[in-house]
Design a protein around this motif. Sequence first.
Motif, PDB file in Angstrom:
ATOM      1  N   LEU A 238     133.491  -2.814   8.861  1.00  0.00           N
ATOM      2  CA  LEU A 238     134.113  -2.405  10.134  1.00  0.00           C
ATOM      3  C   LEU A 238     135.365  -3.237  10.450  1.00  0.00           C
ATOM      4  N   SER A 239     135.466  -4.414   9.827  1.00  0.00           N
ATOM      5  CA  SER A 239     136.640  -5.256  10.113  1.00  0.00           C
ATOM      6  C   SER A 239     137.935  -4.610   9.620  1.00  0.00           C
ATOM      7  N   LYS A 240     137.803  -3.600   8.735  1.00  0.00           N
ATOM      8  CA  LYS A 240     139.013  -2.916   8.231  1.00  0.00           C
ATOM      9  C   LYS A 240     139.433  -1.776   9.153  1.00  0.00           C
ATOM     10  N   VAL A 241     138.603  -1.471  10.133  1.00  0.00           N
ATOM     11  CA  VAL A 241     138.902  -0.365  11.055  1.00  0.00           C
ATOM     12  C   VAL A 241     139.548  -0.958  12.299  1.00  0.00           C
ATOM     13  N   LEU A 242     140.746  -0.473  12.621  1.00  0.00           N
ATOM     14  CA  LEU A 242     141.532  -1.222  13.601  1.00  0.00           C
ATOM     15  C   LEU A 242     141.832  -0.485  14.905  1.00  0.00           C
ATOM     16  N   ASP A 243     141.119   0.602  15.197  1.00  0.00           N
ATOM     17  CA  ASP A 243     141.494   1.330  16.423  1.00  0.00           C
ATOM     18  C   ASP A 243     140.740   0.842  17.669  1.00  0.00           C
ATOM     19  N   THR A 244     140.881  -0.462  17.926  1.00  0.00           N
ATOM     20  CA  THR A 244     140.248  -1.035  19.119  1.00  0.00           C
ATOM     21  C   THR A 244     141.063  -0.661  20.347  1.00  0.00           C
ATOM     22  N   GLN A 245     140.381  -0.183  21.394  1.00  0.00           N
ATOM     23  CA  GLN A 245     141.114   0.254  22.581  1.00  0.00           C
ATOM     24  C   GLN A 245     140.897  -0.673  23.761  1.00  0.00           C
ATOM     25  N   LEU A 246     139.734  -1.347  23.796  1.00  0.00           N
ATOM     26  CA  LEU A 246     139.416  -2.169  24.966  1.00  0.00           C
ATOM     27  C   LEU A 246     139.458  -3.639  24.574  1.00  0.00           C
ATOM     28  N   ASP A 247     139.988  -4.457  25.459  1.00  0.00           N
ATOM     29  CA  ASP A 247     140.015  -5.888  25.162  1.00  0.00           C
ATOM     30  C   ASP A 247     138.577  -6.423  25.191  1.00  0.00           C
ATOM     31  N   PRO A 248     138.106  -6.988  24.066  1.00  0.00           N
ATOM     32  CA  PRO A 248     136.692  -7.373  24.005  1.00  0.00           C
ATOM     33  C   PRO A 248     136.287  -8.405  25.065  1.00  0.00           C
ATOM     34  N   TYR A 249     137.162  -9.359  25.333  1.00  0.00           N
ATOM     35  CA  TYR A 249     136.787 -10.437  26.258  1.00  0.00           C
ATOM     36  C   TYR A 249     136.702  -9.953  27.711  1.00  0.00           C
TER      37      TYR A 249
END
Length: 347
Positions: A238-249
């Motif tokens: 999953l670390s190769k998938v980069l479509d993060t939309q929300l800031d995790p923190y």
Amino acid sequence: MIQLSARNIINVLATDSPHCLQDLIQTAEKCRKKNVGDKVYLRGLIEFSNFCGCNCLYCGIRKDNHNLQRYRLDKKNIIQMAMLAFEKGYHSICLQSGESNNTADIDLLAEIVAEIKRLSMERDENSRGLGITLSVGELSYQQYKKLWDAGAHRYLLRIESSDPTLFKRIHPPAQHLESRLECLRALKDIGYQTGTGVMIGLPGQTAEHLYQDLVFFQDEDVDMLGMGPYIPHHAAPLSKVLDTQLDPYTTTLKMLALSRLLMHDINIVASTALQSINPDGLKMGLRAGANIVMPVLTPEDTRDYYYLYENKNYKRAETLIEEITACGFTPGLWQWGDPLHYKNRRN
Ligand code: SAH
């Protein structure tokens, strides 16, 4: 004060506004003080094995990570650590490991639980001994029952995401949302104080997904929540998938605050992942409504192999206790700190 309608919650989760985050945390802090006070209960975390039969796409100890040295702590060692926690006043522990439903492994775990219970009850003037939480994944009803009969009384099993499509995206085809749900219901049926949770900031995860997770927690009437930011691990696909939309923190802080506002009397963890992703994670997590901290007691020579995500940050239990006090909260030593919700729902 925000109105907790679906639309408002989704908007709050989706916005970048620091002002909105601050407001939400302030409201949650008041709600937390009123309903669960300023106590922060400790769960001494013993990560007793990193052998795992699962291949979760996000996790650093997944079965197919062949570059990881595997370990299993022996029975004597685990019991010694548990008793040390007890002596120091951490009257609840959590035994966590990778997943194995192998009969011999579960039998051994049940023996360990029973022995910890017996020894700690002998040394406790109230004869309650240590409170024991387990977090060892998906097992059969009979296996959960066996561990309950041995003396465990809380169980943590994160749903990871309650959305079927997102769940599929982060797990291999052999793992099913339905079977996790069945496990959670089995645990509750047996009588466990039951906890679940999700990772936050996953690729493809939206504010709507997280809103649905909050609805899921309420529908399942959970006693405890453990949620944390998703943090990539280089050996996990999953670390190769980069479509993060929300800031995790910041989104994790919002989820903690919203959970407290929606579920006043449950126990909520300020997770190690939250503390690892930001130096203020502990303080902000507690202010946002978390009332549980899990100091890692795993021995130093093995803890580096329980590497779920990058830059996992360990603070000594004593340091955590000092920080809890410095943030204006009271460490709940010498007590179990059961979720009020458990009592409320059983009455
Ligand atoms: N085998 C147990 C324990 C799993 S590890 C079980 O199945 O419940 C505990 C939690 O760590 C998982 O539930 C998951 O939510 C979290 N975790 C795993 N990999 C992670 C990552 N890359 N980032 C953040 N949290 C992660």
